[in-house]
Motif scaffolding. Structure first.
Motif, PDB file in Angstrom:
ATOM      1  N   MET A 140       1.085  -0.994  -0.135  1.00  0.00           N
ATOM      2  CA  MET A 140      -0.099  -0.116  -0.024  1.00  0.00           C
ATOM      3  C   MET A 140       0.587   1.059   0.232  1.00  0.00           C
ATOM      4  N   GLN A 141       0.747   2.255  -0.515  1.00  0.00           N
ATOM      5  CA  GLN A 141       0.860   3.519  -0.650  1.00  0.00           C
ATOM      6  C   GLN A 141       0.474   4.575  -0.746  1.00  0.00           C
ATOM      7  N   ASP A 142       1.217   5.601  -0.664  1.00  0.00           N
ATOM      8  CA  ASP A 142       0.345   6.962   0.385  1.00  0.00           C
ATOM      9  C   ASP A 142      -0.302   7.892  -1.421  1.00  0.00           C
ATOM     10  N   GLY A 143      -1.846   7.612  -0.996  1.00  0.00           N
ATOM     11  CA  GLY A 143      -2.847   7.497  -2.358  1.00  0.00           C
ATOM     12  C   GLY A 143      -4.075   6.532  -3.363  1.00  0.00           C
ATOM     13  N   ASP A 144      -2.669   5.589  -2.929  1.00  0.00           N
ATOM     14  CA  ASP A 144      -4.114   4.399  -3.527  1.00  0.00           C
ATOM     15  C   ASP A 144      -5.275   4.679  -2.762  1.00  0.00           C
ATOM     16  N   TYR A 145      -5.795   3.962  -3.047  1.00  0.00           N
ATOM     17  CA  TYR A 145      -7.927   3.672  -2.768  1.00  0.00           C
ATOM     18  C   TYR A 145      -7.808   2.150  -2.117  1.00  0.00           C
ATOM     19  N   LEU A 146      -8.438   2.261  -0.983  1.00  0.00           N
ATOM     20  CA  LEU A 146      -9.231   1.392   0.256  1.00  0.00           C
ATOM     21  C   LEU A 146     -10.346   1.254   0.053  1.00  0.00           C
ATOM     22  N   PHE A 147     -10.968  -0.141   0.053  1.00  0.00           N
ATOM     23  CA  PHE A 147     -12.347  -0.213  -0.029  1.00  0.00           C
ATOM     24  C   PHE A 147     -13.044  -1.538   1.686  1.00  0.00           C
ATOM     25  N   LEU A 148     -12.950  -0.916   2.385  1.00  0.00           N
ATOM     26  CA  LEU A 148     -13.828  -1.964   3.923  1.00  0.00           C
ATOM     27  C   LEU A 148     -14.808  -2.230   3.669  1.00  0.00           C
ATOM     28  N   ALA A 149     -14.520  -3.608   3.569  1.00  0.00           N
ATOM     29  CA  ALA A 149     -16.181  -3.722   3.639  1.00  0.00           C
ATOM     30  C   ALA A 149     -16.574  -4.437   4.972  1.00  0.00           C
ATOM     31  N   ASP A 150     -17.767  -4.241   5.058  1.00  0.00           N
ATOM     32  CA  ASP A 150     -18.911  -3.597   6.102  1.00  0.00           C
ATOM     33  C   ASP A 150     -20.040  -4.041   5.736  1.00  0.00           C
ATOM     34  N   GLY A 151     -20.610  -5.715   5.974  1.00  0.00           N
ATOM     35  CA  GLY A 151     -21.762  -6.153   5.930  1.00  0.00           C
ATOM     36  C   GLY A 151     -22.422  -5.990   4.293  1.00  0.00           C
ATOM     37  N   ASP A 152     -23.102  -5.395   4.729  1.00  0.00           N
ATOM     38  CA  ASP A 152     -24.454  -4.493   3.504  1.00  0.00           C
ATOM     39  C   ASP A 152     -23.678  -3.379   2.934  1.00  0.00           C
ATOM     40  N   HIS A 153     -22.278  -3.065   3.522  1.00  0.00           N
ATOM     41  CA  HIS A 153     -21.626  -1.664   3.095  1.00  0.00           C
ATOM     42  C   HIS A 153     -20.797  -1.439   2.875  1.00  0.00           C
ATOM     43  N   VAL A 154     -19.895  -0.556   2.158  1.00  0.00           N
ATOM     44  CA  VAL A 154     -18.650  -1.018   1.765  1.00  0.00           C
ATOM     45  C   VAL A 154     -18.286   1.273   1.546  1.00  0.00           C
ATOM     46  N   HIS A 155     -16.849   0.666   2.523  1.00  0.00           N
ATOM     47  CA  HIS A 155     -16.143   2.624   2.428  1.00  0.00           C
ATOM     48  C   HIS A 155     -15.519   2.510   1.593  1.00  0.00           C
ATOM     49  N   MET A 156     -15.188   3.608   1.406  1.00  0.00           N
ATOM     50  CA  MET A 156     -14.426   3.919  -0.279  1.00  0.00           C
ATOM     51  C   MET A 156     -13.479   5.064   1.210  1.00  0.00           C
ATOM     52  N   GLY A 157     -11.858   4.928   0.339  1.00  0.00           N
ATOM     53  CA  GLY A 157     -10.622   5.902   0.835  1.00  0.00           C
ATOM     54  C   GLY A 157      -9.892   6.251   0.935  1.00  0.00           C
ATOM     55  N   ASP A 158      -8.650   7.255   0.283  1.00  0.00           N
ATOM     56  CA  ASP A 158      -7.979   7.899   0.231  1.00  0.00           C
ATOM     57  C   ASP A 158      -7.183   7.004   0.993  1.00  0.00           C
ATOM     58  N   LEU A 159      -5.846   5.809   0.575  1.00  0.00           N
ATOM     59  CA  LEU A 159      -4.647   5.568   2.356  1.00  0.00           C
ATOM     60  C   LEU A 159      -3.744   6.809   1.804  1.00  0.00           C
ATOM     61  N   GLY A 160      -2.817   6.877   3.169  1.00  0.00           N
ATOM     62  CA  GLY A 160      -1.999   8.144   4.129  1.00  0.00           C
ATOM     63  C   GLY A 160      -0.914   6.357   4.008  1.00  0.00           C
ATOM     64  N   ASP A 161       0.039   7.065   4.487  1.00  0.00           N
ATOM     65  CA  ASP A 161       1.497   6.839   5.009  1.00  0.00           C
ATOM     66  C   ASP A 161       1.065   5.573   6.429  1.00  0.00           C
ATOM     67  N   TYR A 162       2.169   4.550   6.084  1.00  0.00           N
ATOM     68  CA  TYR A 162       2.028   3.189   7.438  1.00  0.00           C
ATOM     69  C   TYR A 162       2.592   4.383   8.820  1.00  0.00           C
ATOM     70  N   TYR A 163       1.999   3.830   9.702  1.00  0.00           N
ATOM     71  CA  TYR A 163       2.703   4.772  11.036  1.00  0.00           C
ATOM     72  C   TYR A 163       2.593   3.803  11.971  1.00  0.00           C
ATOM     73  N   TYR A 164       3.364   3.900  13.364  1.00  0.00           N
ATOM     74  CA  TYR A 164       2.712   3.171  14.616  1.00  0.00           C
ATOM     75  C   TYR A 164       2.845   3.630  15.811  1.00  0.00           C
ATOM     76  N   VAL A 165       1.851   3.430  16.085  1.00  0.00           N
ATOM     77  CA  VAL A 165       1.441   3.435  17.496  1.00  0.00           C
ATOM     78  C   VAL A 165       2.402   2.901  18.513  1.00  0.00           C
ATOM     79  N   ASP A 166       3.176   3.290  19.289  1.00  0.00           N
ATOM     80  CA  ASP A 166       3.837   2.493  20.542  1.00  0.00           C
ATOM     81  C   ASP A 166       3.171   2.176  22.131  1.00  0.00           C
ATOM     82  N   ARG A 167       1.453   3.092  22.387  1.00  0.00           N
ATOM     83  CA  ARG A 167       0.943   2.672  23.048  1.00  0.00           C
ATOM     84  C   ARG A 167      -0.243   2.667  23.110  1.00  0.00           C
ATOM     85  N   PRO A 168      -1.096   1.866  21.922  1.00  0.00           N
ATOM     86  CA  PRO A 168      -2.742   2.360  21.541  1.00  0.00           C
ATOM     87  C   PRO A 168      -3.205   2.257  23.287  1.00  0.00           C
ATOM     88  N   SER A 169      -4.774   3.039  23.396  1.00  0.00           N
ATOM     89  CA  SER A 169      -5.601   2.820  23.923  1.00  0.00           C
ATOM     90  C   SER A 169      -6.089   1.710  23.828  1.00  0.00           C
TER      91      SER A 169
END
Length: 207
Positions: free
Chosen positions: A72-101
């Protein structure tokens, strides 16, 4: 640009509200750490050392990491399959969160997403629907697409497009003539004929 699928049914549908609200998608992959500065080979080697899975499960993990972190690269498109719906988005860069909530459920490995549109799965263009129906966690469309092709997929729900094509097969002059006939039939002395003519006019008037 490349187009990717993320299947929430296999990755965990419970994450979807947070993904949409906070504009990201992510994976847990415990014990691997930040992969941003590592090559694909080094990152996958680190994953092998940290992962307690073996065989097909380990291979699936390596494929997920390879796609999400490196393909995946910045500017690629992502389709997130979610049951009866599909969400389309513009991807950004990879990053790492050391301590997520705690609410973020350990999703350390992330990509930002600018969500653009949500669609009904049943109304997708056939090529796009075939892609998002794949039973895998992450998938990449085998060919690159242009912004114009994306617009073609999303221009109008496929079912509506077919209805439009069917309507346009009859020219406007013929439609006008048919409506004139129906209007005259609505003034007929035959009650049954008036009723059938009225129903036909109302059906034509539906959007």
């Amino acid at each position: 640009m490349n187009v990717f699928l993320l299947n929430s049914e296999l990755h965990g549908a419970r994450h979807v509200p947070a993904f949409l609200r906070d504009h990201y998608v992510g994976f847990e992959w415990p014990g691997i750490g930040d992969l941003e500065q590592l090559s694909k080979e080094a990152g996958q080697e680190k994953a092998v050392q940290a992962c307690d899975q073996k065989g097909a499960a380990l291979l699936d993990r390596l494929l997920e990491i390879g796609s999400f972190v490196y393909d995946m690269q910045d500017g690629d498109y992502l389709f997130l399959a979610d049951g009866d719906h599909v969400h389309m988005g513009d991807l950004g860069d990879y990053y790492y969160v050391d301590r997520p909530s705690e609410e973020e459920a350990g999703l350390c490995h992330r990509r930002g997403v600018t969500w653009l549109k949500s669609l009904l799965r049943s109304e997708l263009h056939p090529e796009l629907k075939s892609f998002v129906d794949r039973k895998v966690t992450i998938s990449k469309l085998e060919r690159k697409v242009t912004p114009e092709q994306i617009e073609h997929w999303l221009d109008k729900p496929f079912g509506q497009a077919r209805d439009t094509e069917r309507t346009c097969a009859v020219d406007q002059e013929t439609i006008k003539l048919a409506l004139d006939i129906l209007r005259k039939a609505m003034r007929s002395g035959d009650a049954d004929r008036r009723e059938r003519a009225a129903i036909a006019v109302l059906q034509f008037a539906k959007p």
